[in-house]
Write an enzyme that holds these catalytic residues in place. Structure first.
Site, short mmCIF file in Angstrom:
data_model
loop_
_atom_site.label_atom_id
_atom_site.label_comp_id
_atom_site.label_asym_id
_atom_site.label_seq_id
_atom_site.Cartn_x
_atom_site.Cartn_y
_atom_site.Cartn_z
N ASN A 10 -1.91 2.69 1.92
CA ASN A 10 -3.21 2.99 2.52
C ASN A 10 -3.24 2.25 3.85
O ASN A 10 -3.44 1.04 3.89
CB ASN A 10 -4.33 2.49 1.58
CG ASN A 10 -5.70 2.59 2.22
OD1 ASN A 10 -5.87 3.23 3.27
ND2 ASN A 10 -6.69 1.95 1.60
N TRP A 11 -3.03 3.00 4.92
CA TRP A 11 -2.95 2.37 6.24
C TRP A 11 -4.32 1.96 6.78
O TRP A 11 -4.41 1.31 7.81
CB TRP A 11 -2.27 3.32 7.24
CG TRP A 11 -0.80 3.49 7.00
CD1 TRP A 11 -0.06 2.93 6.01
CD2 TRP A 11 0.11 4.29 7.79
NE1 TRP A 11 1.26 3.31 6.13
CE2 TRP A 11 1.39 4.15 7.20
CE3 TRP A 11 -0.04 5.10 8.92
CZ2 TRP A 11 2.51 4.80 7.72
CZ3 TRP A 11 1.08 5.75 9.43
CH2 TRP A 11 2.36 5.59 8.83
N LYS A 12 -5.39 2.40 6.13
CA LYS A 12 -6.75 2.12 6.62
C LYS A 12 -6.82 2.54 8.10
O LYS A 12 -6.24 3.55 8.46
CB LYS A 12 -7.12 0.66 6.38
CG LYS A 12 -6.87 0.27 4.92
CD LYS A 12 -7.42 -1.06 4.52
CE LYS A 12 -7.10 -1.30 3.04
NZ LYS A 12 -7.65 -2.54 2.53
N HIS A 99 -12.83 4.36 -2.18
CA HIS A 99 -12.22 3.06 -1.91
C HIS A 99 -13.35 2.03 -1.76
O HIS A 99 -14.42 2.35 -1.25
CB HIS A 99 -11.37 3.13 -0.63
CG HIS A 99 -10.60 1.87 -0.40
ND1 HIS A 99 -11.17 0.75 0.15
CD2 HIS A 99 -9.31 1.54 -0.68
CE1 HIS A 99 -10.26 -0.21 0.20
NE2 HIS A 99 -9.12 0.24 -0.29
N GLU A 101 -13.93 -0.18 0.28
CA GLU A 101 -14.49 -0.31 1.65
C GLU A 101 -15.46 0.83 1.95
O GLU A 101 -16.45 0.64 2.66
CB GLU A 101 -13.33 -0.35 2.67
CG GLU A 101 -12.61 -1.70 2.61
CD GLU A 101 -11.15 -1.68 2.98
OE1 GLU A 101 -10.69 -0.71 3.63
OE2 GLU A 101 -10.44 -2.63 2.61
N GLU A 173 -8.55 -1.32 -8.34
CA GLU A 173 -8.42 -2.31 -7.27
C GLU A 173 -9.56 -3.32 -7.37
O GLU A 173 -10.67 -3.05 -6.87
CB GLU A 173 -8.49 -1.63 -5.91
CG GLU A 173 -7.44 -0.57 -5.69
CD GLU A 173 -7.26 -0.28 -4.20
OE1 GLU A 173 -6.22 -0.63 -3.66
OE2 GLU A 173 -8.19 0.25 -3.58
N GLY A 179 -6.88 -7.36 0.26
CA GLY A 179 -6.73 -7.99 1.57
C GLY A 179 -6.95 -9.49 1.56
O GLY A 179 -7.11 -10.10 2.61
N SER A 218 -3.47 -6.73 -2.80
CA SER A 218 -2.45 -7.70 -2.41
C SER A 218 -1.10 -7.50 -3.12
O SER A 218 -0.44 -8.47 -3.48
CB SER A 218 -2.96 -9.12 -2.60
OG SER A 218 -4.13 -9.32 -1.79
N GLY A 239 -2.23 -1.78 0.67
CA GLY A 239 -2.88 -1.84 1.98
C GLY A 239 -2.00 -2.57 2.98
O GLY A 239 -1.07 -2.00 3.54
N GLY A 240 -2.28 -3.86 3.18
CA GLY A 240 -1.58 -4.66 4.19
C GLY A 240 -0.07 -4.49 4.19
O GLY A 240 0.55 -4.31 5.25
P1 PGA Z 1 -4.30 -4.76 0.18
O1 PGA Z 1 -5.25 -3.48 0.15
O2 PGA Z 1 -2.95 -4.35 -0.37
O3 PGA Z 1 -4.21 -5.15 1.63
O4 PGA Z 1 -4.92 -5.81 -0.66
C1 PGA Z 1 -5.25 -2.59 -0.92
C2 PGA Z 1 -6.23 -1.47 -0.67
O5 PGA Z 1 -7.28 -1.72 -0.04
O6 PGA Z 1 -6.01 -0.31 -1.06
#
Ligand code: PGA
Length: 259
Positions: A10-12, A99, A101, A173, A179, A218, A239-240
């Site tokens: 997930n590149w956001k 998600h 966010e 999640e 993050g 993470s 994500g990251g």
């Molecule tokens: P993260 O994000 O791996 O940076 O914790 C995961 C996500 O938001 O899907």
């Protein structure tokens, strides 16, 4: 029950055209000719979906492309929104829904998410919904983790019924792990995954056994193998660590090793 692992990036709101091209080329360099035992997916920002799917086809990269959000409406006066037919037209096969966010920053409620989920199922061709769920730190500390994920799943179940989950993906999640560098321990994650599978099994055993349940929060090359080797964890939403091809590849290698 042997389910295929799915490693989803997930590149956001990160990346550009050059990054996308390079990422796919580097991925192919690592996994090009190899027989893969896992599925790979990247969810790019909407403006790069088309570029990503062209690059994947040109290089026969074998990576699916996904969006990070979608409108529940097919078309109409919805300024700024993107529809499911548009996503299909760009080569998208998956879409992230709900998600944390989106829920936290853009006010998406359980019922918005359920509407989007239902729209994915009726789209032609259909797009695989990746339903994101998970509790906040306060909810975990208050002992409400199971209530929260149950509520989030029930909102969708009520709307589409258990059959709607056939072929869908769920990503658990925990919000406190996203993050933050804090990963749920493999045992904590497995416990919630088993609970989710159990919830679905109350409605349909075969759907529950076949659905891919991803863990997100993470995930990195160093913890992926232990997480993915848990009985009810079928891959990750990253994500990251999906923003550097080396770490995404490292996580994919952990998945490849496990089958
Ligand atoms: P993260 O994000 O791996 O940076 O914790 C995961 C996500 O938001 O899907």
């Amino acid at each position: 029950m042997q389910r295929r692992l799915l490693v989803a990036g997930n590149w956001k709101m990160h990346g550009d055209k050059a990054f996308t091209t390079q990422f796919i080329a580097d991925f192919v360099q690592e996994f090009g000719g190899e027989q893969r035992s896992f599925d790979a997916l990247i969810c790019t920002p909407a403006p790069y979906l088309s570029h990503a799917s062209d690059a994947v086809s040109a290089q026969s990269a074998g990576i699916a492309i996904g969006a990070q959000n979608v409108s529940p409406h097919e078309k109409g006066a919805y300024t700024g929104e993107i529809s499911l037919p548009m996503l299909s037209d760009l080569g998208c096969e998956y879409v992230l829904l709900g998600h944390s966010e989106r829920r936290e920053l853009y006010g998406e409620t359980d019922s918005h998410v359920a509407e989007k989920f239902a729209a994915c199922l009726s789209a032609e061709p259909s797009i695989v919904p990746v339903l994101c769920i998970g509790e906040s730190l306060a909810e975990r500390e208050a002992g409400h983790t199971e209530n929260v994920v149950e509520r989030q799943i029930n909102a969708v179940l009520t709307k589409v019924g258990i059959d709607g989950f056939k072929g869908a993906v769920i990503a658990y999640e925990p919000v406190w792990a996203i993050g933050t560098g804090k990963t749920a321990s493999p045992e904590q994650a497995q416990q919630v995954h088993a609970f989710i599978r159990g919830l679905l099994a109350e409605h349909d055993l075969s759907i529950a056994e076949n659905i891919q349940l991803l863990y997100g929060g993470s995930v990195k090359p160093a913890n992926a193998e232990e997480l993915f080797s848990q009985k009810d964890i079928d891959g990750g939403l990253i994500g990251g660590a999906s923003l550097q091809v080396e770490s995404f590849v490292g996580i994919c290698k952990a998945a490849q090793k496990l089958v």
